[in-house]
Design a protein around this motif. Structure first.
Motif, PDB file in Angstrom:
ATOM      1  N   ARG A 155       0.363  -1.076  -0.086  1.00 11.98           N
ATOM      2  CA  ARG A 155       0.055   0.153   0.173  1.00 11.98           C
ATOM      3  C   ARG A 155       0.941   1.137   0.508  1.00 11.98           C
ATOM      4  O   ARG A 155       0.688   2.371  -0.622  1.00 11.98           O
ATOM      5  CB  ARG A 155      -1.190  -0.218   1.387  1.00 11.98           C
ATOM      6  CG  ARG A 155      -2.713   1.373   1.325  1.00 11.98           C
ATOM      7  CD  ARG A 155      -2.941   1.528   2.490  1.00 11.98           C
ATOM      8  NE  ARG A 155      -3.546   0.370   2.597  1.00 11.98           N
ATOM      9  CZ  ARG A 155      -4.857  -0.098   2.077  1.00 11.98           C
ATOM     10  NH1 ARG A 155      -5.470   0.745   1.353  1.00 11.98           N
ATOM     11  NH2 ARG A 155      -5.337  -1.347   1.614  1.00 11.98           N
ATOM     12  N   SER A 156       1.548   1.046   0.706  1.00 12.89           N
ATOM     13  CA  SER A 156       2.339   2.195   1.296  1.00 12.89           C
ATOM     14  C   SER A 156       4.310   2.478   0.240  1.00 12.89           C
ATOM     15  O   SER A 156       4.751   3.093  -0.283  1.00 12.89           O
ATOM     16  CB  SER A 156       3.783   2.594   2.511  1.00 12.89           C
ATOM     17  OG  SER A 156       4.175   1.765   2.754  1.00 12.89           O
ATOM     18  N   GLY A 157       3.903   0.395  -0.514  1.00  9.79           N
ATOM     19  CA  GLY A 157       5.611   0.587  -1.522  1.00  9.79           C
ATOM     20  C   GLY A 157       7.154   0.975  -0.502  1.00  9.79           C
ATOM     21  O   GLY A 157       7.753   1.030  -1.154  1.00  9.79           O
ATOM     22  N   THR A 158       6.328   0.272   0.363  1.00  9.48           N
ATOM     23  CA  THR A 158       8.073   0.751   1.073  1.00  9.48           C
ATOM     24  C   THR A 158       8.070  -1.056   1.465  1.00  9.48           C
ATOM     25  O   THR A 158       8.147  -2.114   1.891  1.00  9.48           O
ATOM     26  CB  THR A 158       7.812   0.741   2.352  1.00  9.48           C
ATOM     27  OG1 THR A 158       6.973   2.178   2.928  1.00  9.48           O
ATOM     28  CG2 THR A 158       8.491   0.786   4.013  1.00  9.48           C
ATOM     29  N   ILE A 159       9.565  -1.278   1.119  1.00 12.86           N
ATOM     30  CA  ILE A 159       9.835  -2.666   1.744  1.00 12.86           C
ATOM     31  C   ILE A 159      10.670  -2.516   3.425  1.00 12.86           C
ATOM     32  O   ILE A 159      11.390  -1.610   3.419  1.00 12.86           O
ATOM     33  CB  ILE A 159      11.756  -2.766   1.172  1.00 12.86           C
ATOM     34  CG1 ILE A 159      12.264  -2.891  -0.677  1.00 12.86           C
ATOM     35  CG2 ILE A 159      12.103  -3.867   1.426  1.00 12.86           C
ATOM     36  CD1 ILE A 159      12.815  -2.491  -1.358  1.00 12.86           C
ATOM     37  N   LEU A 160      10.014  -3.108   3.920  1.00  8.65           N
ATOM     38  CA  LEU A 160      10.061  -3.480   5.643  1.00  8.65           C
ATOM     39  C   LEU A 160      11.876  -3.533   6.105  1.00  8.65           C
ATOM     40  O   LEU A 160      12.346  -1.822   6.629  1.00  8.65           O
ATOM     41  CB  LEU A 160       9.223  -3.490   5.808  1.00  8.65           C
ATOM     42  CG  LEU A 160       7.720  -3.260   5.216  1.00  8.65           C
ATOM     43  CD1 LEU A 160       6.559  -4.590   6.128  1.00  8.65           C
ATOM     44  CD2 LEU A 160       7.968  -1.987   6.291  1.00  8.65           C
ATOM     45  N   ASN A 161      12.122  -4.147   6.634  1.00 11.31           N
ATOM     46  CA  ASN A 161      12.970  -5.025   7.540  1.00 11.31           C
ATOM     47  C   ASN A 161      13.141  -6.751   6.179  1.00 11.31           C
ATOM     48  O   ASN A 161      13.403  -7.017   7.752  1.00 11.31           O
ATOM     49  CB  ASN A 161      12.656  -5.418   8.972  1.00 11.31           C
ATOM     50  CG  ASN A 161      10.997  -6.296   9.054  1.00 11.31           C
ATOM     51  OD1 ASN A 161      10.401  -5.978   8.275  1.00 11.31           O
ATOM     52  ND2 ASN A 161      11.158  -5.934  10.394  1.00 11.31           N
ATOM     53  N   PRO A 162      14.214  -6.383   5.562  1.00  8.46           N
ATOM     54  CA  PRO A 162      14.171  -7.640   5.039  1.00  8.46           C
ATOM     55  C   PRO A 162      15.356  -8.185   5.963  1.00  8.46           C
ATOM     56  O   PRO A 162      16.731  -7.823   6.232  1.00  8.46           O
ATOM     57  CB  PRO A 162      14.829  -7.468   3.654  1.00  8.46           C
ATOM     58  CG  PRO A 162      13.910  -5.905   3.090  1.00  8.46           C
ATOM     59  CD  PRO A 162      14.148  -5.122   4.621  1.00  8.46           C
ATOM     60  N   PRO A 163      15.338  -9.511   6.044  1.00  5.00           N
ATOM     61  CA  PRO A 163      16.513  -9.910   6.832  1.00  5.00           C
ATOM     62  C   PRO A 163      17.590  -9.953   5.817  1.00  5.00           C
ATOM     63  O   PRO A 163      18.164  -9.912   4.693  1.00  5.00           O
ATOM     64  CB  PRO A 163      16.454 -11.535   6.893  1.00  5.00           C
ATOM     65  CG  PRO A 163      15.241 -11.436   6.421  1.00  5.00           C
ATOM     66  CD  PRO A 163      14.343 -10.478   6.432  1.00  5.00           C
ATOM     67  N   ASP A 164      18.669  -9.582   6.830  1.00  3.00           N
ATOM     68  CA  ASP A 164      20.735 -10.190   5.543  1.00  3.00           C
ATOM     69  C   ASP A 164      20.115  -8.902   4.759  1.00  3.00           C
ATOM     70  O   ASP A 164      20.929  -9.077   3.855  1.00  3.00           O
ATOM     71  CB  ASP A 164      20.720 -11.200   5.622  1.00  3.00           C
ATOM     72  CG  ASP A 164      21.040 -12.191   6.443  1.00  3.00           C
ATOM     73  OD1 ASP A 164      21.582 -12.121   7.681  1.00  3.00           O
ATOM     74  OD2 ASP A 164      19.826 -13.368   6.539  1.00  3.00           O
ATOM     75  N   PHE A 165      20.252  -7.588   5.245  1.00  5.25           N
ATOM     76  CA  PHE A 165      19.989  -6.647   4.399  1.00  5.25           C
ATOM     77  C   PHE A 165      20.871  -5.525   4.499  1.00  5.25           C
ATOM     78  O   PHE A 165      20.339  -4.550   4.038  1.00  5.25           O
ATOM     79  CB  PHE A 165      19.153  -6.597   3.575  1.00  5.25           C
ATOM     80  CG  PHE A 165      18.577  -5.332   2.360  1.00  5.25           C
ATOM     81  CD1 PHE A 165      19.441  -6.054   1.575  1.00  5.25           C
ATOM     82  CD2 PHE A 165      17.625  -4.417   2.086  1.00  5.25           C
ATOM     83  CE1 PHE A 165      18.740  -5.558  -0.001  1.00  5.25           C
ATOM     84  CE2 PHE A 165      17.537  -3.594   1.284  1.00  5.25           C
ATOM     85  CZ  PHE A 165      18.164  -4.079  -0.146  1.00  5.25           C
ATOM     86  N   TYR A 166      21.980  -5.726   4.962  1.00  8.80           N
ATOM     87  CA  TYR A 166      23.048  -5.143   5.360  1.00  8.80           C
ATOM     88  C   TYR A 166      22.080  -3.603   6.581  1.00  8.80           C
ATOM     89  O   TYR A 166      22.641  -3.041   6.954  1.00  8.80           O
ATOM     90  CB  TYR A 166      23.764  -4.292   4.162  1.00  8.80           C
ATOM     91  CG  TYR A 166      23.463  -4.758   2.926  1.00  8.80           C
ATOM     92  CD1 TYR A 166      24.500  -6.091   3.467  1.00  8.80           C
ATOM     93  CD2 TYR A 166      23.172  -5.033   1.417  1.00  8.80           C
ATOM     94  CE1 TYR A 166      24.623  -6.902   2.108  1.00  8.80           C
ATOM     95  CE2 TYR A 166      23.469  -5.717   0.942  1.00  8.80           C
ATOM     96  CZ  TYR A 166      23.574  -6.750   0.541  1.00  8.80           C
ATOM     97  OH  TYR A 166      24.337  -7.915   0.239  1.00  8.80           O
ATOM     98  N   GLY A 167      21.412  -4.423   7.018  1.00 10.67           N
ATOM     99  CA  GLY A 167      20.698  -2.742   8.187  1.00 10.67           C
ATOM    100  C   GLY A 167      19.846  -2.183   7.398  1.00 10.67           C
ATOM    101  O   GLY A 167      19.426  -0.831   8.647  1.00 10.67           O
ATOM    102  N   ILE A 168      19.331  -1.982   5.930  1.00 10.36           N
ATOM    103  CA  ILE A 168      19.046  -1.331   5.168  1.00 10.36           C
ATOM    104  C   ILE A 168      17.393  -1.444   6.156  1.00 10.36           C
ATOM    105  O   ILE A 168      16.989  -3.379   5.399  1.00 10.36           O
ATOM    106  CB  ILE A 168      19.310  -1.038   3.653  1.00 10.36           C
ATOM    107  CG1 ILE A 168      20.249  -0.651   3.681  1.00 10.36           C
ATOM    108  CG2 ILE A 168      18.429  -0.716   3.450  1.00 10.36           C
ATOM    109  CD1 ILE A 168      20.937  -0.774   2.269  1.00 10.36           C
TER     110      ILE A 168
END
Length: 202
Positions: free
Chosen positions: A156-169
């Motif tokens: 809905r907002s078009g946001t990537i939330l908190n993927p694991p192992d994604f360099y803290g992004i």
């Protein structure tokens, strides 16, 4: 299915339906297209005339008929009728392409992601890949940007939330970033959902 609230919405849905049928089943005669889309011959004729004028649809060879009468002229999507920029955000890279409705790839770009990346460098690379593709798509009829990304994704907002192992992004407002930068429609979904839709249709 959500029913349209007015004639303008109805027209958009009908046009999208015709494009979808041509994308999946072309070449089609007008009669075949009318049956597949469920649209009346008059409505379909109006849409096809608009598409021919806009360069979205082309008339091709003559189709097969069960009778000995005149063979119908078939319709297909134009190779350059409309295109989209597709972006794929994985753990290892941001990659993308300029893709036509008939599946022709006009350009490809990619940049790696790694341990040295952070929120700032990620957004810079996202703009770099997308911007390069958009510049290469300038001579095409560009309809928007589609993004498939590692999850979880708030569609809905078009946001990537908190993927694991994604360099803290985390909490990357991809839709907001690209919409503000390029002023065109942006659609984002989890990469697995996007792959499932593609597999369903193609």
């Amino acid at each position: 299915m959500i029913k349209p609230n007015n004639s303008k919405e109805n027209k958009v849905l009908n046009r999208n339906n015709v494009i979808k049928m041509l994308m999946l089943h072309a070449p089609l005669s007008r009669i075949e297209l009318s049956k597949l889309s469920g649209l009346s011959k008059m409505t379909l004729t109006n849409i096809i005339n608009e598409f021919l004028e806009e360069g979205i649809v082309t008339e091709g060879g003559k189709g097969v008929t069960a009778t000995s009468g005149r063979k119908p002229i078939t319709l297909s999507l134009s190779e350059n009728g409309f295109t989209a920029v597709g972006v794929y955000i994985s753990r290892n890279a941001i990659s993308g392409c300029v893709l036509s409705a008939v599946g022709k790839i006009h350009a490809i770009e990619s940049t790696p992601l790694g341990l040295s990346d952070n929120q700032e460098t990620f957004e810079k690379k996202l703009r770099s890949v997308t911007g390069s593709l958009l510049r290469q798509a300038e001579r095409h009829n560009l309809w928007g940007i589609g993004v498939g990304a590692i999850g979880p994704v708030d569609v809905r907002s078009g946001t990537i939330l908190n993927p694991p192992d994604f360099y803290g992004i985390t909490d990357i407002p991809v839709k907001e970033i690209l919409s503000a930068e390029y002023g065109m429609p942006v659609y984002i979904d989890n990469d697995m959902n996007a792959a499932a839709v593609a597999e369903k249709y193609f």
